[in-house]
Design a protein around this motif. Structure first.
Motif, mmCIF file in Angstrom:
data_model
loop_
_atom_site.group_PDB
_atom_site.id
_atom_site.type_symbol
_atom_site.label_atom_id
_atom_site.label_comp_id
_atom_site.label_asym_id
_atom_site.label_seq_id
_atom_site.Cartn_x
_atom_site.Cartn_y
_atom_site.Cartn_z
ATOM 1 N N ASP A 28 0.842 -1.192 0.000
ATOM 2 C CA ASP A 28 0.000 0.000 0.000
ATOM 3 C C ASP A 28 0.880 1.246 0.000
ATOM 4 O O ASP A 28 1.563 1.544 0.985
ATOM 5 C CB ASP A 28 -0.906 -0.016 1.230
ATOM 6 C CG ASP A 28 -1.863 1.159 1.287
ATOM 7 O OD1 ASP A 28 -1.902 1.958 0.323
ATOM 8 O OD2 ASP A 28 -2.581 1.269 2.282
ATOM 9 N N VAL A 29 0.879 1.961 -1.114
ATOM 10 C CA VAL A 29 1.708 3.171 -1.222
ATOM 11 C C VAL A 29 1.272 4.228 -0.212
ATOM 12 O O VAL A 29 2.077 5.049 0.207
ATOM 13 C CB VAL A 29 1.706 3.713 -2.671
ATOM 14 C CG1 VAL A 29 0.381 4.338 -3.036
ATOM 15 C CG2 VAL A 29 2.846 4.684 -2.882
ATOM 16 N N ASN A 30 0.021 4.180 0.220
ATOM 17 C CA ASN A 30 -0.436 5.144 1.224
ATOM 18 C C ASN A 30 0.264 4.934 2.563
ATOM 19 O O ASN A 30 0.500 5.888 3.290
ATOM 20 C CB ASN A 30 -1.954 5.056 1.400
ATOM 21 C CG ASN A 30 -2.690 5.559 0.181
ATOM 22 O OD1 ASN A 30 -2.262 6.507 -0.458
ATOM 23 N ND2 ASN A 30 -3.792 4.912 -0.151
ATOM 24 N N GLU A 31 0.600 3.689 2.901
ATOM 25 C CA GLU A 31 1.348 3.429 4.132
ATOM 26 C C GLU A 31 2.745 4.047 4.032
ATOM 27 O O GLU A 31 3.240 4.638 4.982
ATOM 28 C CB GLU A 31 1.462 1.932 4.407
ATOM 29 C CG GLU A 31 2.227 1.654 5.682
ATOM 30 C CD GLU A 31 2.463 0.188 5.953
ATOM 31 O OE1 GLU A 31 2.862 -0.120 7.086
ATOM 32 O OE2 GLU A 31 2.272 -0.638 5.049
ATOM 33 N N THR A 32 3.353 3.918 2.871
ATOM 34 C CA THR A 32 4.675 4.514 2.647
ATOM 35 C C THR A 32 4.585 6.030 2.765
ATOM 36 O O THR A 32 5.401 6.664 3.437
ATOM 37 C CB THR A 32 5.217 4.111 1.270
ATOM 38 O OG1 THR A 32 5.224 2.692 1.169
ATOM 39 C CG2 THR A 32 6.605 4.658 1.047
ATOM 40 N N ALA A 33 3.589 6.615 2.101
ATOM 41 C CA ALA A 33 3.407 8.070 2.145
ATOM 42 C C ALA A 33 3.176 8.551 3.577
ATOM 43 O O ALA A 33 3.730 9.561 3.998
ATOM 44 C CB ALA A 33 2.240 8.469 1.245
ATOM 45 N N HIS A 34 2.386 7.805 4.328
ATOM 46 C CA HIS A 34 2.121 8.175 5.725
ATOM 47 C C HIS A 34 3.398 8.097 6.568
ATOM 48 O O HIS A 34 3.648 8.970 7.399
ATOM 49 C CB HIS A 34 1.037 7.264 6.307
ATOM 50 C CG HIS A 34 0.712 7.560 7.727
ATOM 51 N ND1 HIS A 34 -0.004 8.674 8.113
ATOM 52 C CD2 HIS A 34 1.016 6.901 8.869
ATOM 53 C CE1 HIS A 34 -0.117 8.683 9.428
ATOM 54 N NE2 HIS A 34 0.496 7.614 9.908
ATOM 55 N N ALA A 35 4.215 7.077 6.344
ATOM 56 C CA ALA A 35 5.442 6.895 7.129
ATOM 57 C C ALA A 35 6.404 8.066 6.970
ATOM 58 O O ALA A 35 7.112 8.427 7.909
ATOM 59 C CB ALA A 35 6.130 5.591 6.741
ATOM 60 N N ILE A 36 6.433 8.666 5.769
ATOM 61 C CA ILE A 36 7.365 9.780 5.540
ATOM 62 C C ILE A 36 6.639 11.127 5.435
ATOM 63 O O ILE A 36 7.229 12.113 5.026
ATOM 64 C CB ILE A 36 8.258 9.536 4.300
ATOM 65 C CG1 ILE A 36 7.429 9.384 3.030
ATOM 66 C CG2 ILE A 36 9.169 8.349 4.534
ATOM 67 C CD1 ILE A 36 8.263 9.331 1.768
ATOM 68 N N CYS A 51 15.945 0.087 -1.564
ATOM 69 C CA CYS A 51 15.553 1.395 -2.105
ATOM 70 C C CYS A 51 15.204 2.304 -0.938
ATOM 71 O O CYS A 51 14.973 1.851 0.180
ATOM 72 C CB CYS A 51 14.392 1.271 -3.083
ATOM 73 S SG CYS A 51 12.839 0.766 -2.357
ATOM 74 N N VAL A 52 15.188 3.583 -1.222
ATOM 75 C CA VAL A 52 14.750 4.560 -0.236
ATOM 76 C C VAL A 52 13.564 5.299 -0.843
ATOM 77 O O VAL A 52 13.594 5.733 -1.990
ATOM 78 C CB VAL A 52 15.882 5.529 0.193
ATOM 79 C CG1 VAL A 52 16.455 6.306 -0.970
ATOM 80 C CG2 VAL A 52 15.397 6.475 1.287
ATOM 81 N N TRP A 53 12.489 5.380 -0.073
ATOM 82 C CA TRP A 53 11.287 6.096 -0.470
ATOM 83 C C TRP A 53 11.373 7.508 0.077
ATOM 84 O O TRP A 53 11.686 7.700 1.252
ATOM 85 C CB TRP A 53 10.048 5.394 0.094
ATOM 86 C CG TRP A 53 9.868 4.018 -0.423
ATOM 87 C CD1 TRP A 53 10.408 2.867 0.088
ATOM 88 C CD2 TRP A 53 9.103 3.625 -1.553
ATOM 89 N NE1 TRP A 53 10.028 1.787 -0.658
ATOM 90 C CE2 TRP A 53 9.213 2.220 -1.681
ATOM 91 C CE3 TRP A 53 8.328 4.316 -2.476
ATOM 92 C CZ2 TRP A 53 8.584 1.500 -2.684
ATOM 93 C CZ3 TRP A 53 7.689 3.598 -3.473
ATOM 94 C CH2 TRP A 53 7.818 2.212 -3.578
ATOM 95 N N VAL A 54 11.131 8.503 -0.768
ATOM 96 C CA VAL A 54 11.214 9.908 -0.363
ATOM 97 C C VAL A 54 9.984 10.662 -0.850
ATOM 98 O O VAL A 54 9.251 10.198 -1.730
ATOM 99 C CB VAL A 54 12.491 10.593 -0.911
ATOM 100 C CG1 VAL A 54 13.740 9.989 -0.281
ATOM 101 C CG2 VAL A 54 12.555 10.520 -2.416
ATOM 102 N N ASP A 55 9.797 11.844 -0.284
ATOM 103 C CA ASP A 55 8.720 12.746 -0.684
ATOM 104 C C ASP A 55 9.035 13.269 -2.078
ATOM 105 O O ASP A 55 10.066 13.908 -2.292
ATOM 106 C CB ASP A 55 8.642 13.899 0.324
ATOM 107 C CG ASP A 55 7.511 14.874 0.060
ATOM 108 O OD1 ASP A 55 6.876 14.802 -1.007
ATOM 109 O OD2 ASP A 55 7.274 15.717 0.945
#
Length: 120
Positions: A28-36, A51-55
Motif C-alpha cells: 500500500d503506497v499510502n502506508e509509505t506516504a504516511h510513514a514519511i 531502495c529509499v522512499w522519499v517525498d
C-alpha cells in the motif's frame, strides 16, 4: 504478502538519525506516504536489494532538510530531502524488509547542519 519481519528504516534528517519502524509490507503506497509524511512518494534504488522512499515534492517544502546517501548505485552520494524510508525489494520488485543493518545505513549517511528555507 505477509512477513514476520516488519522492520523498515526511517531516515530523519531533522534529528540526524535513523530509526527502525514497523511496516506492514502489504504493498500500500499510502502506508509509505504516511510513514514519511508525504502526499506523493518516489523510490530511489540504492543497490540490487534496497531502495529509499522519499517525498516526491520534498524540495518544494518551506523548510528543506537535505541529506546524502552513498551506496552502490551512487558511490559519490545522492542528495535527497525530507524523511526517507529504506526497504528492500525482491526479484519480482515487491517491497520486502531490508537486509542491511541499521549500522550500515547510518554509516552511509551525511546530514546538512541547517535546513534550506524557501522564501516563495
Amino acid at each position: 504478502m505477509n512477513y514476520m519481519d516488519t522492520r523498515a528504516y526511517l531516515i530523519d534528517p531533522v534529528r540526524k538519525s535513523v530509526f527502525q519502524i514497523k511496516y506492514s509490507y502489504l504493498g500500500d503506497v499510502n502506508e509509505t506516504a504516511h510513514a514519511i509524511n508525504a502526499p506523493y512518494v518516489d523510490a530511489i534504488n540504492l543497490d540490487d536489494k534496497h531502495c529509499v522512499w522519499v517525498d516526491d515534492e520534498g524540495l518544494l517544502r518551506k523548510y528543506v532538510w537535505l541529506w546524502d546517501i552513498k551506496c552502490k548505485f551512487y558511490p559519490e552520494g545522492k542528495q535527497l530531502a525530507g524523511l526517507g524510508l529504506v526497504t528492500g525489494y525482491d526479484e519480482e520488485g515487491e517491497t520486502v524488509p531490508p537486509t542491511m543493518s541499521i549500522e550500515e545505513l547510518n554509516d552511509s549517511l551525511n546530514y546538512e547542519q541547517h535546513p534550506l528555507i524557501r522564501k516563495d
